[in-house]
Design a protein around this motif. Structure first.
Motif, PDB file in Angstrom:
ATOM      1  N   HIS A  98       0.761  -1.123   0.040  1.00 22.31           N
ATOM      2  CA  HIS A  98      -0.162  -0.200   0.043  1.00 22.31           C
ATOM      3  C   HIS A  98       0.863   1.280   0.223  1.00 22.31           C
ATOM      4  CE1 HIS A  98      -4.068  -1.616   0.081  1.00 22.31           C
ATOM      5  NE2 HIS A  98      -3.700  -2.330   0.990  1.00 22.31           N
ATOM      6  N   ALA A  99       2.191   1.241   0.313  1.00 29.53           N
ATOM      7  CA  ALA A  99       2.972   2.231   0.437  1.00 29.53           C
ATOM      8  C   ALA A  99       3.004   2.844  -1.061  1.00 29.53           C
ATOM      9  CB  ALA A  99       4.478   1.919   1.138  1.00 29.53           C
ATOM     10  N   LEU A 100       2.844   2.237  -1.995  1.00 29.40           N
ATOM     11  CA  LEU A 100       2.916   2.545  -3.293  1.00 29.40           C
ATOM     12  C   LEU A 100       2.052   3.728  -3.557  1.00 29.40           C
ATOM     13  CD1 LEU A 100       4.065   2.119  -6.085  1.00 29.40           C
ATOM     14  CD2 LEU A 100       2.160   0.672  -6.817  1.00 29.40           C
ATOM     15  N   VAL A 118       3.106  -4.960  -5.809  1.00 23.89           N
ATOM     16  CA  VAL A 118       2.089  -5.742  -6.394  1.00 23.89           C
ATOM     17  C   VAL A 118       2.562  -7.441  -5.968  1.00 23.89           C
ATOM     18  CG1 VAL A 118       1.377  -4.530  -8.259  1.00 23.89           C
ATOM     19  CG2 VAL A 118       3.087  -6.392  -8.888  1.00 23.89           C
ATOM     20  N   SER A 119       3.497  -7.620  -5.759  1.00 20.43           N
ATOM     21  CA  SER A 119       3.940  -8.822  -5.091  1.00 20.43           C
ATOM     22  C   SER A 119       3.723  -9.073  -3.809  1.00 20.43           C
ATOM     23  CB  SER A 119       5.474  -9.151  -5.438  1.00 20.43           C
ATOM     24  OG  SER A 119       5.727  -9.158  -6.811  1.00 20.43           O
ATOM     25  N   GLU A 120       3.636  -7.926  -3.078  1.00 20.27           N
ATOM     26  CA  GLU A 120       3.278  -7.940  -1.617  1.00 20.27           C
ATOM     27  C   GLU A 120       1.713  -7.816  -1.559  1.00 20.27           C
ATOM     28  OE1 GLU A 120       2.271  -7.231   2.304  1.00 20.27           O
ATOM     29  OE2 GLU A 120       1.968  -5.686   0.773  1.00 20.27           O
ATOM     30  N   ASN A 121       1.053  -7.071  -2.441  1.00 24.22           N
ATOM     31  CA  ASN A 121      -0.377  -6.753  -2.378  1.00 24.22           C
ATOM     32  C   ASN A 121      -0.759  -6.503  -3.811  1.00 24.22           C
ATOM     33  OD1 ASN A 121      -2.862  -5.685  -2.194  1.00 24.22           O
ATOM     34  ND2 ASN A 121      -2.759  -5.108  -0.060  1.00 24.22           N
ATOM     35  N   GLY A 122      -1.415  -7.609  -4.282  1.00 23.43           N
ATOM     36  CA  GLY A 122      -1.686  -7.409  -5.876  1.00 23.43           C
ATOM     37  C   GLY A 122      -2.580  -6.163  -6.081  1.00 23.43           C
ATOM     38  N   LEU A 123      -3.542  -5.676  -5.327  1.00 19.10           N
ATOM     39  CA  LEU A 123      -4.645  -4.741  -5.381  1.00 19.10           C
ATOM     40  C   LEU A 123      -3.976  -3.381  -5.749  1.00 19.10           C
ATOM     41  CD1 LEU A 123      -7.343  -5.859  -3.162  1.00 19.10           C
ATOM     42  CD2 LEU A 123      -7.240  -6.108  -5.535  1.00 19.10           C
ATOM     43  N   VAL A 124      -2.633  -3.192  -5.367  1.00 20.54           N
ATOM     44  CA  VAL A 124      -2.052  -2.046  -5.407  1.00 20.54           C
ATOM     45  C   VAL A 124      -1.634  -1.756  -6.914  1.00 20.54           C
ATOM     46  CG1 VAL A 124      -1.385  -1.716  -3.113  1.00 20.54           C
ATOM     47  CG2 VAL A 124       0.333  -2.763  -4.774  1.00 20.54           C
ATOM     48  N   VAL A 139       1.336  -7.500 -14.194  1.00 20.03           N
ATOM     49  CA  VAL A 139       0.126  -7.610 -14.149  1.00 20.03           C
ATOM     50  C   VAL A 139       0.004  -9.208 -13.557  1.00 20.03           C
ATOM     51  CG1 VAL A 139      -1.877  -8.141 -15.207  1.00 20.03           C
ATOM     52  CG2 VAL A 139      -0.719  -5.910 -15.538  1.00 20.03           C
ATOM     53  N   ILE A 140       0.825 -10.080 -14.279  1.00 19.22           N
ATOM     54  CA  ILE A 140       0.984 -11.689 -13.635  1.00 19.22           C
ATOM     55  C   ILE A 140       1.138 -11.582 -12.127  1.00 19.22           C
ATOM     56  CG2 ILE A 140       2.451 -13.586 -13.816  1.00 19.22           C
ATOM     57  CD1 ILE A 140       0.551 -13.815 -15.874  1.00 19.22           C
ATOM     58  N   ALA A 141       1.990 -10.727 -11.646  1.00 16.97           N
ATOM     59  CA  ALA A 141       2.615 -10.959 -10.539  1.00 16.97           C
ATOM     60  C   ALA A 141       1.458 -10.197  -9.545  1.00 16.97           C
ATOM     61  CB  ALA A 141       3.719 -10.032 -10.264  1.00 16.97           C
ATOM     62  N   ALA A 142       0.579  -9.270 -10.263  1.00 18.47           N
ATOM     63  CA  ALA A 142      -0.400  -8.849  -9.214  1.00 18.47           C
ATOM     64  C   ALA A 142      -1.611  -9.815  -9.109  1.00 18.47           C
ATOM     65  CB  ALA A 142      -0.920  -7.527 -10.073  1.00 18.47           C
ATOM     66  N   GLY A 147      -6.243 -12.523  -7.439  1.00 21.27           N
ATOM     67  CA  GLY A 147      -6.817 -12.541  -8.607  1.00 21.27           C
ATOM     68  C   GLY A 147      -7.562 -11.294  -8.956  1.00 21.27           C
ATOM     69  N   VAL A 148      -8.321 -10.702  -8.177  1.00 18.06           N
ATOM     70  CA  VAL A 148      -9.235  -9.678  -8.372  1.00 18.06           C
ATOM     71  C   VAL A 148      -8.440  -8.333  -8.859  1.00 18.06           C
ATOM     72  CG1 VAL A 148     -10.946  -8.058  -7.048  1.00 18.06           C
ATOM     73  CG2 VAL A 148     -10.925 -10.444  -6.653  1.00 18.06           C
TER      74      VAL A 148
END
Length: 289
Positions: A98-100, A118-124, A139-142, A147-148
Motif C-alpha cells: 500500500h505504500a505505493l 504488487v507482489s506484496e499486495n496485488g490490489l495496489v 500484471v501476472i505478479a499482481a 486475482g481480483v
C-alpha cells in the motif's frame, strides 16, 4: 511534547519497537497515544510515531528506512523528499504494498518498485502508472497475489489468456473482470474450469453463457442453486430443471409454469425438499397431497 524529544532519534526509534517500555519510562509514550488506544495495531502505532516525529527526523534517511521496514505505510508520514527516494520507497513497498499509493508519481512508474509492491499486495496495481497496468510481468505478479487485481489491469491484459488463467486460478471472482469475449465463450477452458469449481461464478458470467445449455447444465448438475442465475430462456428446459431440482428442490421456484405442473419434476423437487411443494401449481399439489 518537547521538540527535543521529537527530534531525538533514539527515543523515537524506541517508540517504533513492539516493546514500548523504554519510551514509556521517559514519560512521553501516552502523549502520542490516541485516547482510545488500548494496545492497538502495531502498524498504526508506527505510522503515528513517525507522524509525531520532528520534521528533521522525517527527512532523516536512516530513520525513515528503519520505520518503513517495520511498516511500509509509515512512508506516508515521511517528508516529500523521502517519498521520492527510490531506495526508501522500495523498502516501504516490500514491507507493505500500500505504500505505493503514497510514493511520488515518478516512482509509481518505476517497474522494479511497482513489481515489489504488487507482489506484496496485488490490489495496489491500482496505484501503478498506466503504462505498467499493461505490463505483462507486472500484471501476472499482481493477479498471482490477488486475482481480483485483474480489475485494475489494462483491457489488453484482461483479454490475455495467460493472465486471466492466473487470475481465476487465484480467485474465481476475477472472471467478471476478464474481457467480454472470454466471458461469452462457453468453450473457453478458463470459464469452464471456473464454473466447474464454483457454480456461483455463473452469476458473473456474461448473458451468453447463462443461456448456453451445456454451460448451464454443467453448473446445475454441480449444484442446484446455480439454476437461479441462468437465463430465463432455460427455465423451461426439462433436462436442466430436473437436474437442478434433484440437487435442490427449491430450484422449482425458478422453473417455468409448464414445468411446475410436470409430475416427474415436482415429485423430484419435493423428494429432495418438501418445502418445494409450495412452488408446485395448486392442481398438482392436490394430486401429490
Amino acid at each position: 511534547m518537547p521538540v527535543e524529544i521529537k527530534s531525538d532519534r533514539e527515543i523515537v526509534l524506541d517508540a517504533l519497537l513492539p516493546n514500548l517500555e523504554s519510551f514509556a519510562i521517559r514519560g512521553y509514550c501516552l502523549e502520542i497515544r490516541p485516547r482510545n488506544y488500548a494496545g492497538g495495531c502495531a502498524a498504526e502505532w508506527i505510522c503515528r510515531v513517525v507522524s509525531y516525529a520532528a520534521p528533521g527526523l522525517k527527512t532523516n534517511r536512516d530513520f525513515v528506512v528503519v520505520a518503513v521496514r517495520k511498516n511500509g505505510y509509515a512512508l506516508g508520514s515521511a517528508s516529500t523528499e523521502m517519498r521520492s527516494d527510490r531506495e526508501v520507497v522500495l523498502e516501504a513497498v516490500r514491507q507493505n504494498g500500500h505504500a505505493l499509493g503514497v510514493a511520488c508519481l515518478e516512482l509509481q512508474a518505476d517497474r522494479q518498485i511497482v513489481l515489489a509492491a504488487v507482489s506484496e499486495n496485488g490490489l495496489v496495481l491500482e496505484c501503478a502508472a498506466p503504462k505498467l497496468k499493461m505490463d505483462h510481468g507486472i500484471v501476472i505478479a499482481a493477479v498471482g497475489n490477488n486475482g481480483v487485481a485483474l480489475c485494475h489491469a489494462a483491457w489488453e491484459c484482461q483479454a490475455d489468456l495467460m493472465i486471466v488463467r492466473a487470475a481465476v486460478a487465484q480467485n474465481g471472482m476475477a472472471l467478471k473482470y476478464s474481457s467480454t469475449e472470454l466471458m461469452e465463450d462457453p468453450n473457453d477452458e478458463i470459464v469452464s474450469a471456473v464454473l466447474h469449481n464454483n457454480w456461483r461464478k455463473l452469476y458473473h458470467a456474461a448473458g451468453g453463457l447463462r443461456a448456453d445449455k451445456v454451460t448451464v447444465l454443467t453448473a446445475v448438475t454441480q449444484n442446484g442453486p446455480a439454476f437461479q442465475y441462468v437465463s430465463q430462456e432455460l427455465w423451461g428446459i426439462r433436462e436442466i430443471v430436473l437436474s437442478a431440482v434433484l440437487l435442490n428442490g427449491m430450484a422449482l421456484q425458478y422453473a417455468s409454469e409448464r414445468l411446475q405442473y410436470n409430475y416427474e419434476i415436482v415429485n423430484a423437487a419435493i423428494s429432495q425438499n418438501q418445502l418445494a411443494s409450495s412452488f408446485a401449481l395448486v392442481q398438482l399439489q392436490t394430486h401429490l397431497g
